[in-house]
Enzyme design. Structure first.
Site, PDB file in Angstrom:
ATOM      1  N   TRP A  70       0.804  -1.218   0.000  1.00 27.65           N
ATOM      2  CA  TRP A  70       0.000   0.000   0.000  1.00 27.65           C
ATOM      3  C   TRP A  70       0.842   1.274   0.000  1.00 27.65           C
ATOM      4  CZ3 TRP A  70       0.426   3.361   4.201  1.00 27.65           C
ATOM      5  CH2 TRP A  70       1.133   2.856   5.297  1.00 27.65           C
ATOM      6  N   GLY A  96       8.981  -9.365  -9.886  1.00 30.05           N
ATOM      7  CA  GLY A  96       8.887 -10.822  -9.917  1.00 30.05           C
ATOM      8  C   GLY A  96       7.866 -11.347  -8.936  1.00 30.05           C
ATOM      9  N   GLU A 139      12.035 -16.861 -10.996  1.00 32.09           N
ATOM     10  CA  GLU A 139      12.609 -18.086 -10.424  1.00 32.09           C
ATOM     11  C   GLU A 139      11.728 -19.291 -10.770  1.00 32.09           C
ATOM     12  OE1 GLU A 139      13.509 -17.443  -6.256  1.00 32.09           O
ATOM     13  OE2 GLU A 139      14.066 -15.363  -6.657  1.00 32.09           O
ATOM     14  N   THR A 210      23.660 -17.558  -4.549  1.00 31.75           N
ATOM     15  CA  THR A 210      24.474 -18.626  -3.968  1.00 31.75           C
ATOM     16  C   THR A 210      24.107 -18.834  -2.504  1.00 31.75           C
ATOM     17  OG1 THR A 210      26.188 -16.919  -3.775  1.00 31.75           O
ATOM     18  CG2 THR A 210      26.418 -18.522  -5.561  1.00 31.75           C
ATOM     19  N   TRP A 356      21.785 -10.406   0.217  1.00 30.87           N
ATOM     20  CA  TRP A 356      20.376 -10.639   0.550  1.00 30.87           C
ATOM     21  C   TRP A 356      20.296 -10.818   2.071  1.00 30.87           C
ATOM     22  CZ3 TRP A 356      16.074 -10.313  -2.422  1.00 30.87           C
ATOM     23  CH2 TRP A 356      14.866 -10.697  -1.802  1.00 30.87           C
TER      24      TRP A 356
END
Length: 452
Positions: A70, A96, A139, A210, A356
């Protein structure tokens, strides 16, 4: 001895010794974590990373890029306002995810017409919200309900995106939008998902994922992000960083476009017997963390609390740590394992690293007693980036042996033999004296501060 002077570092751009990119992901769902786990772009140090990727936007049923939360547009503005502080910072929007369990890329790539609609929408969306590029997170082509033909269609999509970005930049007299992908880190998936030599030509960089090599879905313990395979690892022998990078390079990816993935989280298991090493019997995940609240998954800051009482071990074959307490087992990364991965990154002449994520590191410094973003800051220093803008005392005369320490040395971190609580950071021949947290000393073996 010459008098110390104050040197003010005003860096308009970030430079690195051997790699050009430190790409950091952030997630728009981290805003919903409770208390100290809540993360928004306001928590980002604008000088920490060279690029920041905002996750995640989606594709609508009519092939348009769209928000998923939102308040995404407000968060976009917060993120891109960081470029007021660091004009060299680049931001990308990742597109994605899934819609009702299915990747929206599958329908979109099926026809040239639907791809064209998506590409036009993407350019408009990125320009409207002041992003510098698009990160494609599919993915994966040819997997999870995607037909095998999507391997070729993915190549077409990237070729058409790259061409459209070039055309728009030329006609509008703007800087060309960047194009990157989140890409598989499992060699078998790489084989079936990508025409590697072809897609590499259209991309500015490739985020090789990885991590997630092992987890609670298996019946024995295995590390989330091992550098190499282990004889004790009973699963697929190709599930390692070394194997993934070798496959990408063998299939024609330029090393300078590959970014090695550095996870700031660990994967957990629930032990079922007295054994607790690599390959020990397990059944499902340990309890969810109090902030991430996801089964089988702990943020680094949650792991810091766990290892205060847990037994910590090192997997020498894979150069990564794990920790156990009771029936809980976690394979994770620390500064030592990050240093090993940076060494591989440099040995293979890769283009850099991607993280990540920012919101899974101890971004506030509230948990690990090691400052804000201990893992990402260590990664940044280990890769040889310039010191961040700061006011730093250092000797300036050539007669001072400390000031002269870095003359002729490669950029990086070095031990200070005279004081183990400090260490030197060398950048372009200049010496910067850095200090460890209280109670810690510098260990050159991991290029990090740790307990004596």
């Amino acid at each position: 001895m010459a008098k110390l002077q104050i040197v003010v570092l005003v860096l308009l751009s970030l430079h690195v010794a051997s790699s050009s990119k430190l790409v950091c992901h952030m997630t728009n769902w981290a805003q919903y974590r409770p208390d100290a786990g809540k993360f928004t772009p306001e928590n980002i140090d604008p000088f920490l990373c060279t690029h920041i990727i905002y996750n995640l936007a989606t594709i609508t049923s009519v092939n348009q890029v769209d928000t998923t939360e939102w308040n995404d547009e407000a968060l976009y503005a917060q993120l891109n306002n960081l470029k007021n502080s660091n004009p060299a910072l680049k931001t990308l929007l990742s597109v994605g995810g899934t819609v009702k369990g299915v990747s929206p890329f599958i329908a979109m790539v099926a026809k040239p017409e639907t791809r064209a609609v998506f590409i036009k929408s993407a350019i408009g969306f990125l320009r409207t919200h002041h992003f510098d590029g698009l990160n494609v997170d599919w993915e994966y082509p040819g997997h999870n309900g995607s037909p095998l033909e999507d391997k070729t269609r993915f190549t077409l999509l990237l070729a058409e995106l790259a061409s459209a970005f070039e055309k728009e930049a030329r006609e509008e007299r703007k800087t060309r939008l960047m194009l990157s992908v989140n890409a598989a880190g499992v060699p078998a998936t790489v084989n079936t998902a990508y025409e590697v030599d072809k897609i590499s030509a259209y991309l500015d960089f490739i985020n090789v994922m990885t991590y997630d090599y092992h987890g609670h879905w298996e019946k024995v313990t295995g590390h989330n992000s091992p550098l190499y395979r282990s004889a004790a690892d009973h699963a697929d022998s190709e599930l390692s960083i070394d194997s993934a990078l070798s496959r990408w390079l063998d299939l024609g990816a330029p090393a300078e476009k590959l970014l090695l993935g550095f996870p700031t989280y660990g994967r957990t298991n629930r032990l079922t017997t007295g054994a607790n090493g690599l390959g020990a019997p397990s059944n499902g995940p340990a309890e969810a963390g109090p902030y991430t609240r996801t089964e089988g998954f702990w943020a680094y800051y949650e792991i810091c609390d766990f290892i205060n009482t847990a037994e910590v071990s090192w997997i020498s074959e894979q150069e990564v740590p794990y920790a156990t307490y009771g029936s809980a087992w976690v394979g994770y990364d620390n500064k030592r394992s990050f240093s090993s991965k940076v060494q591989m990154l440099n040995n293979r002449n890769l283009g850099g690293a991607h993280v990540w994520t920012l919101d899974l590191d101890d971004f506030s410094g509230s948990f690990c007693s090691d400052g804000a973003h201990p893992l990402v800051n260590h990664l940044r220093n280990s890769m040889g980036f310039a010191p961040k803008p700061t006011t730093t005392p250092r000797p300036t005369t050539t007669r001072d042996p400390i000031a002269d320490f870095c003359r002729g040395r490669p950029d990086g971190l070095y031990a200070n033999a005279a004081d183990k609580t400090t260490y030197f950071q060398c950048f372009k021949g200049n010496t910067y004296l850095q200090r460890c947290q209280s109670g810690l000393i510098y260990w050159d073996s991991c290029k990090c501060c740790n307990w004596p």
